[in-house]
Design a protein around this motif. Sequence first.
Motif, PDB file in Angstrom:
ATOM      1  N   ASN A  94       0.827  -1.199   0.000  1.00  0.00           N
ATOM      2  CA  ASN A  94       0.000   0.000   0.000  1.00  0.00           C
ATOM      3  C   ASN A  94       0.863   1.251   0.000  1.00  0.00           C
ATOM      4  O   ASN A  94       2.047   1.219   0.379  1.00  0.00           O
ATOM      5  N   PRO A  95       0.302   2.391  -0.409  1.00  0.00           N
ATOM      6  CA  PRO A  95       1.056   3.649  -0.356  1.00  0.00           C
ATOM      7  C   PRO A  95       1.199   4.152   1.073  1.00  0.00           C
ATOM      8  O   PRO A  95       0.595   3.628   2.009  1.00  0.00           O
ATOM      9  N   ASN A  96       1.981   5.186   1.242  1.00  0.00           N
ATOM     10  CA  ASN A  96       2.186   5.776   2.567  1.00  0.00           C
ATOM     11  C   ASN A  96       0.989   6.603   3.023  1.00  0.00           C
ATOM     12  O   ASN A  96       0.840   6.883   4.212  1.00  0.00           O
ATOM     13  N   THR A  97       0.142   7.002   2.084  1.00  0.00           N
ATOM     14  CA  THR A  97      -1.078   7.717   2.434  1.00  0.00           C
ATOM     15  C   THR A  97      -2.235   6.736   2.566  1.00  0.00           C
ATOM     16  O   THR A  97      -2.227   5.659   1.970  1.00  0.00           O
ATOM     17  N   SER A  98      -3.242   7.094   3.353  1.00  0.00           N
ATOM     18  CA  SER A  98      -4.371   6.199   3.603  1.00  0.00           C
ATOM     19  C   SER A  98      -5.230   6.021   2.346  1.00  0.00           C
ATOM     20  O   SER A  98      -5.509   6.990   1.629  1.00  0.00           O
ATOM     21  N   ILE A  99      -5.658   4.796   2.094  1.00  0.00           N
ATOM     22  CA  ILE A  99      -6.535   4.493   0.962  1.00  0.00           C
ATOM     23  C   ILE A  99      -7.970   4.840   1.341  1.00  0.00           C
ATOM     24  O   ILE A  99      -8.457   4.467   2.415  1.00  0.00           O
ATOM     25  N   TYR A 100      -8.662   5.540   0.442  1.00  0.00           N
ATOM     26  CA  TYR A 100     -10.042   5.934   0.720  1.00  0.00           C
ATOM     27  C   TYR A 100     -10.949   4.701   0.766  1.00  0.00           C
ATOM     28  O   TYR A 100     -10.889   3.830  -0.101  1.00  0.00           O
ATOM     29  N   VAL A 101     -11.823   4.652   1.799  1.00  0.00           N
ATOM     30  CA  VAL A 101     -12.815   3.593   1.957  1.00  0.00           C
ATOM     31  C   VAL A 101     -14.173   4.251   2.178  1.00  0.00           C
ATOM     32  O   VAL A 101     -14.269   5.282   2.861  1.00  0.00           O
ATOM     33  N   THR A 102     -15.233   3.677   1.591  1.00  0.00           N
ATOM     34  CA  THR A 102     -16.581   4.150   1.869  1.00  0.00           C
ATOM     35  C   THR A 102     -16.777   4.239   3.386  1.00  0.00           C
ATOM     36  O   THR A 102     -16.592   3.242   4.093  1.00  0.00           O
ATOM     37  N   PRO A 103     -17.128   5.396   3.909  1.00  0.00           N
ATOM     38  CA  PRO A 103     -17.081   5.595   5.364  1.00  0.00           C
ATOM     39  C   PRO A 103     -17.971   4.660   6.169  1.00  0.00           C
ATOM     40  O   PRO A 103     -17.594   4.235   7.259  1.00  0.00           O
ATOM     41  N   ASP A 104     -19.172   4.337   5.637  1.00  0.00           N
ATOM     42  CA  ASP A 104     -20.098   3.520   6.416  1.00  0.00           C
ATOM     43  C   ASP A 104     -20.723   2.431   5.548  1.00  0.00           C
ATOM     44  O   ASP A 104     -21.205   2.690   4.445  1.00  0.00           O
ATOM     45  N   ASP A 105     -20.685   1.202   6.074  1.00  0.00           N
ATOM     46  CA  ASP A 105     -21.351   0.049   5.463  1.00  0.00           C
ATOM     47  C   ASP A 105     -20.991  -0.143   3.995  1.00  0.00           C
ATOM     48  O   ASP A 105     -21.841  -0.293   3.125  1.00  0.00           O
ATOM     49  N   CYS A 106     -19.679  -0.199   3.732  1.00  0.00           N
ATOM     50  CA  CYS A 106     -19.192  -0.370   2.364  1.00  0.00           C
ATOM     51  C   CYS A 106     -19.682  -1.665   1.736  1.00  0.00           C
ATOM     52  O   CYS A 106     -19.846  -1.754   0.512  1.00  0.00           O
ATOM     53  N   TYR A 107     -19.958  -2.676   2.547  1.00  0.00           N
ATOM     54  CA  TYR A 107     -20.365  -3.967   2.005  1.00  0.00           C
ATOM     55  C   TYR A 107     -21.756  -3.924   1.376  1.00  0.00           C
ATOM     56  O   TYR A 107     -22.131  -4.830   0.624  1.00  0.00           O
ATOM     57  N   MET A 108     -22.544  -2.888   1.664  1.00  0.00           N
ATOM     58  CA  MET A 108     -23.886  -2.770   1.110  1.00  0.00           C
ATOM     59  C   MET A 108     -23.927  -2.020  -0.213  1.00  0.00           C
ATOM     60  O   MET A 108     -24.985  -1.878  -0.830  1.00  0.00           O
ATOM     61  N   VAL A 109     -22.788  -1.551  -0.676  1.00  0.00           N
ATOM     62  CA  VAL A 109     -22.739  -0.772  -1.919  1.00  0.00           C
ATOM     63  C   VAL A 109     -22.621  -1.726  -3.114  1.00  0.00           C
ATOM     64  O   VAL A 109     -21.768  -2.615  -3.108  1.00  0.00           O
ATOM     65  N   PRO A 110     -23.459  -1.583  -4.148  1.00  0.00           N
ATOM     66  CA  PRO A 110     -23.337  -2.441  -5.335  1.00  0.00           C
ATOM     67  C   PRO A 110     -21.953  -2.322  -5.965  1.00  0.00           C
ATOM     68  O   PRO A 110     -21.337  -1.248  -5.953  1.00  0.00           O
ATOM     69  N   THR A 111     -21.463  -3.417  -6.523  1.00  0.00           N
ATOM     70  CA  THR A 111     -20.103  -3.430  -7.072  1.00  0.00           C
ATOM     71  C   THR A 111     -19.941  -2.515  -8.275  1.00  0.00           C
ATOM     72  O   THR A 111     -18.818  -2.127  -8.596  1.00  0.00           O
ATOM     73  N   ASP A 112     -21.034  -2.163  -8.952  1.00  0.00           N
ATOM     74  CA  ASP A 112     -20.925  -1.289 -10.124  1.00  0.00           C
ATOM     75  C   ASP A 112     -21.151   0.181  -9.775  1.00  0.00           C
ATOM     76  O   ASP A 112     -21.200   1.041 -10.655  1.00  0.00           O
ATOM     77  N   SER A 113     -21.258   0.487  -8.486  1.00  0.00           N
ATOM     78  CA  SER A 113     -21.471   1.868  -8.060  1.00  0.00           C
ATOM     79  C   SER A 113     -20.145   2.611  -7.941  1.00  0.00           C
ATOM     80  O   SER A 113     -19.111   2.029  -7.609  1.00  0.00           O
ATOM     81  N   GLN A 114     -20.175   3.914  -8.212  1.00  0.00           N
ATOM     82  CA  GLN A 114     -18.976   4.738  -8.041  1.00  0.00           C
ATOM     83  C   GLN A 114     -18.603   4.872  -6.564  1.00  0.00           C
ATOM     84  O   GLN A 114     -17.486   5.268  -6.243  1.00  0.00           O
ATOM     85  N   SER A 115     -19.526   4.536  -5.692  1.00  0.00           N
ATOM     86  CA  SER A 115     -19.252   4.594  -4.248  1.00  0.00           C
ATOM     87  C   SER A 115     -18.687   3.288  -3.712  1.00  0.00           C
ATOM     88  O   SER A 115     -18.470   3.162  -2.508  1.00  0.00           O
ATOM     89  N   PHE A 116     -18.442   2.316  -4.594  1.00  0.00           N
ATOM     90  CA  PHE A 116     -17.903   1.020  -4.187  1.00  0.00           C
ATOM     91  C   PHE A 116     -16.422   1.180  -3.891  1.00  0.00           C
ATOM     92  O   PHE A 116     -15.592   1.251  -4.789  1.00  0.00           O
ATOM     93  N   ALA A 117     -16.077   1.277  -2.617  1.00  0.00           N
ATOM     94  CA  ALA A 117     -14.686   1.496  -2.212  1.00  0.00           C
ATOM     95  C   ALA A 117     -14.413   0.671  -0.968  1.00  0.00           C
ATOM     96  O   ALA A 117     -14.605   1.122   0.166  1.00  0.00           O
TER      97      ALA A 117
END
Length: 402
Positions: free
Chosen positions: A96-119
């Motif tokens: 991983n890089p030295n900076t933090s990787i962005y993750v969907t802040p809440d309940d990322c597992y509920m986001v559809p895989t084809d959504s732009q919010s899928f992180a």
Amino acid sequence: MKIKAFFVIMLLLIASGISLASCPSAYVHQSGWVITVLPTNDDDTQNLQCAFEMGKKIPGATIQLLRGTYITGRIVVDGFVGTLRGKGMNATVVRNPNTSIYVTPDDCYMVPTDSQSFALPYLLVLLGGDYRVMDLTFQIVGSAPATDWSIFGIRNWLGHGITSLAGPVVILGSDSGKGYREANASFHRVRIKGEVTDDPLYGYNIYNGIFYEGFSGPDLLPLQGTFAVTDSEFEGMASSAPVSNVLNAKVLITGNRSKNVYYGSDIEDLKNSFYDFSHNEVSGTFGFIMYDNCLGGDSNCGTSETGIFIKNNKFVATNGVRMEGTFMDGTHCMVLGNNFSRVTDTAVYLGEHTSHCLVMGIGDGKVVDLGKDNIVMGLRRGPSSKSSAIGSAMSKVRGHDR
């Protein structure tokens, strides 16, 4: 004739080395079915993503990484069929890089895989496909490899989110014709390395090593296919190669070495599947654990029609094998030939919802059997008193932390 002409053109393009995708030529080279990616000593995310996109257009392609270190953020790969290969666990490192990787802040597992919010909180997110990964190391460095995120109410529980990654690699399914998701994945001679941190859940900067799971929403369909992890190494994480919410799956976890882990491996919610955990060496808190996760939606709840085999492993741990899950519809287990000589507490724990388990061993290891129709031979039985379940509470914070 049109189909035949298409394949002829494809073969000519591949043979001539004409690229099927536009990648930086200084770092991504295609020769036939082999796509070689050179490290930049900087950020390799776009080059690696581009190589996978190119490889998706060449079924059976090999993405070859060289000696050196590849620094990458999250890569999402959908439907890859082929091989990701390094030059050896001690030669090729993906981190991983030295900076933090962005993750969907809440309940990322509920986001559809084809959504732009899928992180998701992973480096490599593999959707569907049929592939091998071999001869390299995934390493997660730093105390906060992810941005602040939460699932299952962790934020309310802790008063803040978490900044560990759920892991370097997650395998999810893509839609299949039978209404379930499918993925076939094998990992050989792969090292996964995390670090001890002040993480409030497990004390590591990653929770899972290689995670095979039916855990993407919002429907939470089970994952089907094959999953194998062999001759690999895991260090500094909660669980090495967990499996969750699968259907019609064949899983083989064998010949691996795990040290400084909370679980050598764990499983939950399998249906009509075969699971084999054998010839592994585990140094940690639990050698192996099984429990119910019951995520809701279309996910499985408990384990049914499944054979579980835990055999010929060596455990250096507080607890050896702990079976807390619900056995349904012919589910059975065999715990055979394991070395519990350096287990300091319970060698085998069979919870009250287990049945038809055969436990055989030699030595002074204690077995607690709260189930029914289980057979214990060789090891000594402990008191049949109920104790609190450990897996279920913590499982709820591990789905993508798990």
